[in-house]
Design an enzyme around this catalytic site. Structure first.
Site, PDB file in Angstrom:
ATOM      1  N   GLU A 180      -1.731   9.483  -3.406  1.00  0.00           N
ATOM      2  CA  GLU A 180      -2.192   8.853  -2.174  1.00  0.00           C
ATOM      3  C   GLU A 180      -1.072   8.684  -1.157  1.00  0.00           C
ATOM      4  O   GLU A 180       0.078   8.471  -1.517  1.00  0.00           O
ATOM      5  CB  GLU A 180      -2.742   7.447  -2.464  1.00  0.00           C
ATOM      6  N   CYS A 218       2.753   5.093   4.676  1.00  0.00           N
ATOM      7  CA  CYS A 218       3.010   4.420   3.405  1.00  0.00           C
ATOM      8  C   CYS A 218       2.975   5.487   2.323  1.00  0.00           C
ATOM      9  O   CYS A 218       1.908   6.051   2.038  1.00  0.00           O
ATOM     10  CB  CYS A 218       1.966   3.335   3.150  1.00  0.00           C
ATOM     11  N   CYS A 263       1.588   4.473 -11.833  1.00  0.00           N
ATOM     12  CA  CYS A 263       2.733   3.574 -11.995  1.00  0.00           C
ATOM     13  C   CYS A 263       2.737   3.011 -13.408  1.00  0.00           C
ATOM     14  O   CYS A 263       1.695   2.593 -13.917  1.00  0.00           O
ATOM     15  CB  CYS A 263       2.662   2.429 -10.985  1.00  0.00           C
ATOM     16  N   CYS A 313       1.446  -4.003 -12.747  1.00  0.00           N
ATOM     17  CA  CYS A 313       1.309  -5.345 -12.173  1.00  0.00           C
ATOM     18  C   CYS A 313      -0.174  -5.722 -12.202  1.00  0.00           C
ATOM     19  O   CYS A 313      -1.048  -4.894 -11.908  1.00  0.00           O
ATOM     20  CB  CYS A 313       1.849  -5.382 -10.756  1.00  0.00           C
ATOM     21  N   CYS A 339      -2.584  -4.911  -9.207  1.00  0.00           N
ATOM     22  CA  CYS A 339      -2.411  -3.621  -8.519  1.00  0.00           C
ATOM     23  C   CYS A 339      -3.362  -2.557  -9.042  1.00  0.00           C
ATOM     24  O   CYS A 339      -3.436  -2.310 -10.251  1.00  0.00           O
ATOM     25  CB  CYS A 339      -0.964  -3.158  -8.678  1.00  0.00           C
ATOM     26  N   CYS A 356      -3.190   0.251  -2.734  1.00  0.00           N
ATOM     27  CA  CYS A 356      -2.565   1.340  -3.482  1.00  0.00           C
ATOM     28  C   CYS A 356      -3.342   1.664  -4.744  1.00  0.00           C
ATOM     29  O   CYS A 356      -3.595   0.806  -5.576  1.00  0.00           O
ATOM     30  CB  CYS A 356      -1.134   0.957  -3.856  1.00  0.00           C
TER      31      CYS A 356
END
Length: 417
Positions: free
Chosen positions: A139, A157, A164, A168, A171, A385
């Site tokens: 993305e 961005c 990832c 988190c 997220c 995200c």
């Protein structure tokens, strides 16, 4: 225990011909035959792929010389890649056909990816999914903002990883899992794709998309250099974000960048931070704050702390006061950027009310902490995200040519089991 182990060893050492039933044995032989045929079949040798995007003008001039061309052909390459944004070598029509053919035969490619999906929000924010060479999706988001003087700021961005690994709790990217690091050209091309969509230059870049930049620091620094020198975006117009990875801030500081470091804090104490950011268990808040202080001393650049406000979790006035106390303890040179939570499907967290956001900001200001509140953009475009990518993919998109190679390991596993 020893007797059990010996029994298992004896069972596992039984010859395969006796351990596998006849139909299964036949499937194994067929599978082995296909695999052997694929391994021994003659294949046309392919040149090693090399990417032009990310190379400097001097590098491209030297490449031209290495291929028997005059150095000005390298300048032409530079113009075609970075100014004209041409995507394919055969579209370099200003170059001789023989030179184009030689580039391809030597294994060179431009290094641009096609757009898989585009979503535009009502506020003008655009999210792109780029389909990478290995069929993974990444993305990038373009955020236009009208300035007071009539100009438009366009922020890209960008992602640094496919997914990832830090997960988190709030997220969307972490929920989609982790695939791999991005190459530097795959970061740079995100900015170029945004410029093409908006038909204008990107003015600001934030490394705040999918992934943890500090876990891919080499490629991030290479991309940063290219964006600064070749795409010509000022260092002070770029921000590198991190949730905190041990032993990386000192490395980043050694490069003396003029860009902003943004640290995703999200909590004023270790216990709460561990709940929101699981990786905080291996990087205590005190160690992170110490490294931020050293970063400021080394670079003389103010550290910005990102703080995602989660309703009823970390958004109370008491949390704000505790945060102010923490920053004063480790200050000076800090700024807090408050980010009201962007809703994610399936998340346990909620977006705080505007009144709570204002009260949190006021408490920081009354305790002499500079603060800003980030305007939420692209809510109707899944712009948090990882949200859009998760709608389409958690695994690579498989092409027909890959089907047999993908199925063979599964067949072998089925036979073995």
């Amino acid at each position: 225990m020893l007797a059990v182990s010996m029994a298992l060893l004896h069972h596992c050492s039984t010859p395969l011909a006796r351990a596998v039933s006849t139909p299964a044995r036949d499937r194994a032989r067929a599978c082995s035959t296909v695999a052997m045929a694929m391994a021994t079949a003659p294949r046309k040798s392919q040149p090693q792929q090399q990417v032009l995007l990310g190379m400097s003008e001097n590098d491209l001039q030297q490449l031209a010389l290495n291929l028997g061309q005059q150095s000005f052909r390298g300048k032409q390459l530079y113009h075609l890649i970075y100014k004209r944004k041409v995507r394919e070598i055969q579209e370099f029509i200003q170059l001789p056909q023989a030179f184009r053919n030689e580039l391809e035969e030597a294994g060179w490619k431009v290094g641009r990816s096609p757009t898989f999906q585009t979503v535009t929000a009502a506020d003008g924010t655009v999210k792109l999914l780029l389909k990478l060479e290995d069929n993974r999706l990444v993305e990038t988001v373009g955020i236009p903002v009208d300035e007071d003087k009539g100009s438009v700021r366009l922020t890209a961005c960008v992602s640094s990883q496919v997914g990832c690994p830090l997960r988190c709790s709030f997220c969307a990217t972490g929920k989609g899992g982790f695939s791999r690091n991005l190459h530097s050209h795959e970061i740079v091309e995100q900015v170029m794709a945004i410029e093409e969509v908006f038909n204008r230059r990107v003015t600001n870049v934030v490394f705040m998309g999918m992934g943890e930049p500090m876990l891919n620091l080499k490629a991030v620094l290479e991309a940063h250099h290219c964006l600064n020198k070749d795409i010509q975006i000022g260092q002070r117009m770029m921000t590198i974000s991190t949730v905190g990875v041990p032993n990386t801030l000192k490395k980043l500081a050694s490069h003396k960048l003029q860009s902003t470091l943004a640290v995703s804090l999200h909590a004023p104490n270790q216990k709460l931070r561990e709940k929101i950011v699981p990786s905080a268990k291996s990087y205590p808040l005190s160690a992170l704050m110490k490294d931020c202080r050293e970063y400021y001393r080394e670079t003389n650049r103010r550290v910005s702390f990102e703080y995602a406000l989660l309703a009823g979790v970390n958004d109370s006035v008491d949390n704000a006061i505790e945060l102010a106390k923490l920053l004063h303890e480790w200050g000076p040179g800090y700024h807090v950027n408050l980010i009201p939570f962007n809703p994610v499907e399936g998340s346990e967290y909620r977006r705080p009310y505007k009144k709570a956001v204002q009260a949190f900001a006021a408490a920081l200001e009354s305790n002499k902490i500079t603060v800003s509140v980030r305007q939420t953009r692209g809510l109707d475009a899944n712009a948090a995200c990882g949200q859009l990518r998760n709608n389409f993919q958690k695994n690579p998109l498989v092409t027909d040519a890959e089907n047999l190679e993908t199925e063979l390991p599964n067949m072998e596993l089925a036979v073995a089991s």
